[in-house]
Write a protein that holds these residues in place. Structure first.
Motif, short mmCIF file in Angstrom:
data_model
loop_
_atom_site.label_atom_id
_atom_site.label_comp_id
_atom_site.label_asym_id
_atom_site.label_seq_id
_atom_site.Cartn_x
_atom_site.Cartn_y
_atom_site.Cartn_z
N LYS A 103 0.61 -1.08 -0.27
CA LYS A 103 0.18 -0.08 0.14
C LYS A 103 0.86 1.38 -0.04
CE LYS A 103 -4.16 2.15 1.16
NZ LYS A 103 -4.96 2.48 0.13
N THR A 104 1.96 1.36 0.96
CA THR A 104 2.77 2.40 0.91
C THR A 104 3.42 2.55 -0.53
OG1 THR A 104 3.03 2.05 3.25
CG2 THR A 104 4.69 3.53 2.12
N GLU A 129 2.40 1.44 -3.12
CA GLU A 129 1.69 2.07 -4.44
C GLU A 129 1.20 3.73 -4.13
OE1 GLU A 129 -0.73 2.51 -7.67
OE2 GLU A 129 0.64 0.69 -7.15
#
Length: 122
Positions: A67-68, A70
């Protein structure tokens, strides 16, 4: 023989204000090695290689969550990782001279531009 006889005329391009994440389909799905960066008038202003893309990605991917990573790739713009100025040639450039330029500059692609610096091939 000139570059006009061997260049690819249908070139996938991108603009400088697009996120680095937008490059993924070019390098992963289309399996191309270089994406020319153009402005609104289709003038060549930079180039991004698959090496530039993965170098940017590897800076965060090893230490961050998916997530980070992305979020980072969405926030980073093409203009931050593109190479400029771009070594380019005109379509009447000779093939042997172009090959020598590739070797001399240690590069692996040559965008082809017209007299107004607009991209017309690669």
């Amino acid at each position: 023989m000139t570059i006009a006889g061997i260049m690819t005329k249908k070139v996938l391009t991108i603009t400088e204000d697009v996120s680095v994440a937008a490059l993924r389909p070019y390098f992963v799905e289309a399996k191309i090695q270089h994406v020319p960066v153009i402005d609104v008038t289709h003038r060549l202003i930079g180039i991004v290689s698959v090496k530039d893309y993965y170098r940017t990605l590897s800076g965060v991917a090893d230490a961050a969550s998916d997530k980070t990573t992305e979020l980072f790739m969405q926030s980073r713009k093409v203009k931050h990782i593109m190479s400029t100025p771009v070594v380019s040639v005109k379509q009447d450039h000779g093939i042997l001279a172009a090959a020598a330029l590739l070797l001399d500059k240690n590069i692996s692609c040559l965008p082809v531009i017209d007299d107004q610096q607009r991209l017309i091939g690669i």
